[in-house]
Design a protein around this motif. Structure first.
Motif, mmCIF file in Angstrom:
data_model
loop_
_atom_site.group_PDB
_atom_site.id
_atom_site.type_symbol
_atom_site.label_atom_id
_atom_site.label_comp_id
_atom_site.label_asym_id
_atom_site.label_seq_id
_atom_site.Cartn_x
_atom_site.Cartn_y
_atom_site.Cartn_z
ATOM 1 N N ALA A 17 0.764 -1.190 -0.138
ATOM 2 C CA ALA A 17 0.201 0.089 -0.182
ATOM 3 C C ALA A 17 1.237 1.493 -0.865
ATOM 4 C CB ALA A 17 -0.826 -0.229 1.140
ATOM 5 N N ASN A 18 2.015 1.510 1.267
ATOM 6 C CA ASN A 18 3.080 2.220 0.520
ATOM 7 C C ASN A 18 4.018 2.517 -0.359
ATOM 8 O OD1 ASN A 18 3.093 3.887 3.326
ATOM 9 N ND2 ASN A 18 2.908 2.040 4.745
ATOM 10 N N VAL A 19 3.868 1.218 -0.898
ATOM 11 C CA VAL A 19 4.843 1.721 -2.123
ATOM 12 C C VAL A 19 3.778 2.185 -3.623
ATOM 13 C CG1 VAL A 19 6.536 0.567 -3.737
ATOM 14 C CG2 VAL A 19 6.690 0.079 -1.563
ATOM 15 N N THR A 20 2.654 1.322 -3.398
ATOM 16 C CA THR A 20 1.312 1.936 -4.384
ATOM 17 C C THR A 20 1.725 3.116 -3.792
ATOM 18 O OG1 THR A 20 0.455 -0.323 -4.677
ATOM 19 C CG2 THR A 20 -0.904 1.451 -4.860
ATOM 20 N N VAL A 67 1.267 7.301 11.065
ATOM 21 C CA VAL A 67 1.294 7.290 12.123
ATOM 22 C C VAL A 67 0.348 5.988 12.843
ATOM 23 C CG1 VAL A 67 0.833 9.034 13.446
ATOM 24 C CG2 VAL A 67 2.089 9.646 11.968
ATOM 25 N N ALA A 68 -0.286 5.923 12.771
ATOM 26 C CA ALA A 68 -1.765 5.191 13.070
ATOM 27 C C ALA A 68 -0.630 3.472 13.405
ATOM 28 C CB ALA A 68 -2.921 4.417 12.074
ATOM 29 N N GLU A 69 0.292 3.784 11.873
ATOM 30 C CA GLU A 69 0.197 2.241 12.247
ATOM 31 C C GLU A 69 1.414 2.592 13.092
ATOM 32 O OE1 GLU A 69 0.732 -1.448 11.705
ATOM 33 O OE2 GLU A 69 -0.519 -0.700 10.171
ATOM 34 N N SER A 77 2.849 -4.272 19.644
ATOM 35 C CA SER A 77 3.963 -5.145 19.267
ATOM 36 C C SER A 77 5.373 -6.324 20.040
ATOM 37 C CB SER A 77 5.057 -4.488 17.693
ATOM 38 O OG SER A 77 5.789 -5.222 17.631
ATOM 39 N N ASN A 78 5.168 -6.926 19.814
ATOM 40 C CA ASN A 78 6.069 -8.087 20.146
ATOM 41 C C ASN A 78 7.540 -8.060 19.608
ATOM 42 O OD1 ASN A 78 4.282 -9.035 21.464
ATOM 43 N ND2 ASN A 78 3.722 -10.742 20.460
ATOM 44 N N GLU A 79 7.200 -7.924 18.174
ATOM 45 C CA GLU A 79 8.549 -7.419 17.367
ATOM 46 C C GLU A 79 9.021 -5.683 17.406
ATOM 47 O OE1 GLU A 79 9.277 -10.346 14.485
ATOM 48 O OE2 GLU A 79 8.857 -12.521 15.881
ATOM 49 N N LYS A 80 9.418 -5.766 18.005
ATOM 50 C CA LYS A 80 9.355 -3.870 17.890
ATOM 51 C C LYS A 80 10.768 -3.600 16.820
ATOM 52 C CE LYS A 80 6.207 -2.511 21.618
ATOM 53 N NZ LYS A 80 6.742 -1.423 22.944
ATOM 54 N N ARG A 81 11.319 -3.848 17.043
ATOM 55 C CA ARG A 81 12.928 -3.312 16.369
ATOM 56 C C ARG A 81 12.386 -4.273 15.008
ATOM 57 N NH1 ARG A 81 18.127 -6.269 19.199
ATOM 58 N NH2 ARG A 81 18.882 -4.044 20.737
ATOM 59 N N ILE A 82 12.083 -5.405 14.412
ATOM 60 C CA ILE A 82 11.552 -5.791 12.704
ATOM 61 C C ILE A 82 10.746 -4.577 12.129
ATOM 62 C CG2 ILE A 82 11.027 -6.593 11.700
ATOM 63 C CD1 ILE A 82 12.387 -9.066 13.467
ATOM 64 N N ALA A 83 9.716 -3.968 13.347
ATOM 65 C CA ALA A 83 9.000 -3.705 12.662
ATOM 66 C C ALA A 83 9.099 -2.010 12.784
ATOM 67 C CB ALA A 83 7.204 -3.675 13.998
ATOM 68 N N VAL A 84 9.782 -1.190 13.509
ATOM 69 C CA VAL A 84 10.302 -0.179 13.715
ATOM 70 C C VAL A 84 11.234 -0.326 12.371
ATOM 71 C CG1 VAL A 84 11.125 1.854 14.402
ATOM 72 C CG2 VAL A 84 9.388 0.250 16.008
ATOM 73 N N THR A 89 11.876 3.079 7.506
ATOM 74 C CA THR A 89 12.393 2.596 5.622
ATOM 75 C C THR A 89 11.518 3.362 4.740
ATOM 76 O OG1 THR A 89 13.303 0.588 6.269
ATOM 77 C CG2 THR A 89 13.091 0.565 4.576
ATOM 78 N N MET A 90 9.747 2.792 5.063
ATOM 79 C CA MET A 90 9.390 3.403 5.131
ATOM 80 C C MET A 90 8.759 4.568 4.691
ATOM 81 S SD MET A 90 7.237 1.532 3.124
ATOM 82 C CE MET A 90 8.362 0.416 3.003
ATOM 83 N N LEU A 91 9.362 5.424 5.725
ATOM 84 C CA LEU A 91 9.543 6.712 6.382
ATOM 85 C C LEU A 91 10.309 8.119 5.155
ATOM 86 C CD1 LEU A 91 8.847 9.283 7.713
ATOM 87 C CD2 LEU A 91 10.340 8.695 9.495
#
Length: 114
Positions: A17-20, A67-69, A77-84, A89-91
């Motif tokens: 969705a972001n790349v689109t 921002v909501a994400e 999130s349990n795996e905050k490092r990967i998600a952040v 990267t998207m930012l």
């Protein structure tokens, strides 16, 4: 898409969705870029309206989603490092897209037109 990134399919959907959105933004923004040979001419009178009513809502929509994400990532999130990392990267990609648009869209108007 606004849910927590718990599964790879949600992560892939959010990323796609972001790349689109980035592609859509560049496609629409490129209509305001100056054409080769017309670099020093002023833009049309509708450029500001096009930016405010077409491009700005796209930027605000994806900014709100991201921002909501980020809020959901930080809160649950349990795996905050990967998600952040993925969110950051998207930012960075959005910032790069915005800079490409800004660099391509800048018009140095010749003194003949002022």
């Amino acid at each position: 898409m606004l849910r927590l990134l718990k599964s790879p399919s949600r992560l892939i959907a959010w990323t796609v969705a972001n790349v689109t959105g980035m592609g859509l933004y560049l496609l629409l923004a490129s209509r305001l870029w100056s054409v080769k040979g017309e670099e020093n001419t002023p833009g049309g009178p509708g450029d500001a309206f096009y930016y405010i009513f077409i491009l700005l809502p796209i930027l605000l929509f994806f900014a709100a989603i991201n921002v909501a994400e980020l809020y959901r990532i930080v809160r649950r999130s349990n795996e905050k490092r990967i998600a952040v990392f993925i969110w950051t990267t998207m930012l960075c990609l959005w910032i790069a897209i915005f800079l490409v648009d800004h660099i391509q869209g800048v018009r140095n108007i010749s003194a003949d037109f002022s």
